[in-house]
Write a protein that holds these residues in place. Structure first.
Motif, short mmCIF file in Angstrom:
data_model
loop_
_atom_site.label_atom_id
_atom_site.label_comp_id
_atom_site.label_asym_id
_atom_site.label_seq_id
_atom_site.Cartn_x
_atom_site.Cartn_y
_atom_site.Cartn_z
N LYS A 18 0.71 -1.13 -0.18
CA LYS A 18 0.48 0.06 -0.11
C LYS A 18 1.29 1.16 0.19
O LYS A 18 0.51 2.42 -1.05
CB LYS A 18 -0.76 0.10 1.41
CG LYS A 18 -0.79 -0.15 2.43
CD LYS A 18 -1.33 -0.46 3.31
CE LYS A 18 -0.94 0.13 4.91
NZ LYS A 18 -0.52 -1.44 5.65
N ARG A 41 6.12 5.24 17.65
CA ARG A 41 6.75 4.50 17.61
C ARG A 41 8.69 4.89 17.15
O ARG A 41 8.36 5.75 16.31
CB ARG A 41 6.60 2.83 16.56
CG ARG A 41 7.14 3.34 15.35
CD ARG A 41 7.33 2.30 14.20
NE ARG A 41 6.40 2.78 12.84
CZ ARG A 41 7.35 3.23 11.45
NH1 ARG A 41 8.71 4.10 12.71
NH2 ARG A 41 6.98 3.53 10.41
N ARG A 44 12.14 4.64 11.61
CA ARG A 44 13.06 3.97 11.27
C ARG A 44 14.24 4.15 10.17
O ARG A 44 14.17 5.54 9.75
CB ARG A 44 12.55 3.02 9.58
CG ARG A 44 11.45 1.29 11.09
CD ARG A 44 10.76 0.97 9.55
NE ARG A 44 9.38 0.06 10.34
CZ ARG A 44 8.42 0.05 10.18
NH1 ARG A 44 8.00 0.60 9.41
NH2 ARG A 44 7.70 -0.28 10.74
N TYR A 53 6.17 10.23 9.24
CA TYR A 53 5.24 10.89 10.46
C TYR A 53 5.51 11.77 11.95
O TYR A 53 7.35 12.34 11.14
CB TYR A 53 5.61 9.78 11.46
CG TYR A 53 4.95 8.19 11.04
CD1 TYR A 53 3.08 8.17 11.07
CD2 TYR A 53 5.73 7.04 10.35
CE1 TYR A 53 2.86 6.73 11.10
CE2 TYR A 53 5.16 5.90 10.00
CZ TYR A 53 3.75 5.90 11.04
OH TYR A 53 3.32 4.18 9.91
N TYR A 73 -7.61 7.59 16.18
CA TYR A 73 -6.18 7.01 16.73
C TYR A 73 -6.44 5.32 17.13
O TYR A 73 -7.50 5.18 17.41
CB TYR A 73 -5.56 7.52 18.25
CG TYR A 73 -6.14 7.25 19.07
CD1 TYR A 73 -7.65 8.13 19.30
CD2 TYR A 73 -5.89 6.06 19.95
CE1 TYR A 73 -7.69 8.30 20.68
CE2 TYR A 73 -6.54 6.26 21.59
CZ TYR A 73 -7.51 6.93 21.22
OH TYR A 73 -8.12 6.78 22.91
N TYR A 76 -1.31 -0.57 17.49
CA TYR A 76 -0.83 -0.97 17.22
C TYR A 76 0.33 -2.10 17.41
O TYR A 76 1.59 -0.94 17.67
CB TYR A 76 -0.93 -0.75 15.81
CG TYR A 76 -1.34 -1.75 14.40
CD1 TYR A 76 -1.98 -2.30 14.03
CD2 TYR A 76 0.27 -1.97 14.03
CE1 TYR A 76 -1.85 -3.12 13.01
CE2 TYR A 76 1.15 -2.83 12.95
CZ TYR A 76 0.13 -3.54 12.41
OH TYR A 76 0.00 -4.26 10.77
N THR A 83 -4.60 9.90 13.56
CA THR A 83 -4.66 11.31 12.61
C THR A 83 -4.58 12.56 12.88
O THR A 83 -5.76 12.98 13.03
CB THR A 83 -5.79 10.66 11.55
OG1 THR A 83 -5.71 9.86 11.10
CG2 THR A 83 -5.77 11.83 10.42
N GLU A 101 -3.64 6.37 5.21
CA GLU A 101 -2.98 5.26 5.01
C GLU A 101 -3.16 4.77 6.53
O GLU A 101 -2.33 5.28 7.62
CB GLU A 101 -1.49 5.25 4.21
CG GLU A 101 -1.23 3.94 4.28
CD GLU A 101 -0.01 3.95 4.02
OE1 GLU A 101 0.70 4.23 3.66
OE2 GLU A 101 0.11 2.90 4.81
N GLY A 106 -8.62 1.90 13.46
CA GLY A 106 -8.88 2.81 13.76
C GLY A 106 -9.59 3.36 11.58
O GLY A 106 -10.76 4.34 12.27
#
Ligand code: 5GP
Length: 204
Positions: A18, A41, A44, A53, A73, A76, A83, A101, A106
């Motif tokens: 996606k 989180r 990365r 993010y 929200y 996960y 959002t 996305e 959510g």
């Protein structure tokens, strides 16, 4: 009054591609933007704050939550994702289509209180193909891959809640299908600027 944009919720299991589909779609459509989520989180490698993010601490996230600043929200894999509402509202008012996305919990929350959104579930041709893609990344341990497959199975069970299901057998075709959905949705009577219909009726 300017025509409002469309709120598009897009979900799909990890490995469904996606992210690639969304970037391709954004390159093709200048009427469409992607909402940037807030998450607790860690970034990365290669991820930038404010681009991929908004990376925040749990306290900052909880503070935003208590201020009612999120459209939705969810928690996960032990992290919060949400959002922020204000930017989404501004873009929709400006007539832009806004893509969220987001994962299924959510997404279902937004579906429960916004009847005007378009929801699309991206999926893969088969579980075998998903496993092949996840293994192909070669960045994850066997346990992680198994967890992701189990999560994918759970997410696929929620696909029935979405308006559309797009199989990502090939990126170009999947993007073309989503473009078709956007074009068709733009022709819904209640999304159209009905000046045209009014004009025809007045001239009768
Ligand atoms: P990742 O950590 O791999 O970037 O994202 C994990 C999952 O969280 C993905 O399914 C992604 O779509 C979802 N996600 C990203 N942002 C949000 C958000 O703002 N809200 C919700 N509910 N899910 C999100």
């Amino acid at each position: 009054m300017a025509k409002k944009g469309m709120l598009i919720v897009l979900s799909g299991p990890s490995g469904s591609g996606k992210g690639t589909i969304v970037s391709r779609l954004l390159q093709e459509r200048d009427d469409t933007v992607l909402s940037i989520s807030m998450t607790t989180r860690a970034p990365r490698p290669g991820e930038e704050d404010g681009v991929h993010y908004f990376f925040v601490s749990r306290e900052e996230f909880e503070n935003m939550k208590s201020l009612g600043a999120f459209l939705e929200y969810a928690e996960y894999n032990g992290n919060y994702y949400g959002t922020p509402e204000s930017m989404v509202r501004t873009w929709l008012e400006e007539g832009k289509n806004v893509i969220l996305e987001i994962e299924v919990q959510g997404a279902e929350k937004v579906m429960d209180f916004r009847s005007d959104l378009v929801s699309i579930f991206i999926t893969i041709p088969s579980m075998e193909e998903l496993e092949r893609r996840l293994r192909g990344r070669a960045t994850e341990t066997e346990d992680k891959i198994r967890d992701r497959l189990a999560t994918a199975r759970r997410e696929l069970q929620r696909a029935f809640r979405y308006d559309y299901v797009v199989v990502n057998d090939e990126v170009e075709s999947a993007v073309a299908r989503i473009n078709t959905i956007i074009e068709a949705e733009n022709m819904r009577f209640d999304r159209m600027d009905n000046e045209y219909i009014r004009g025809v009726l007045e001239s009768c």
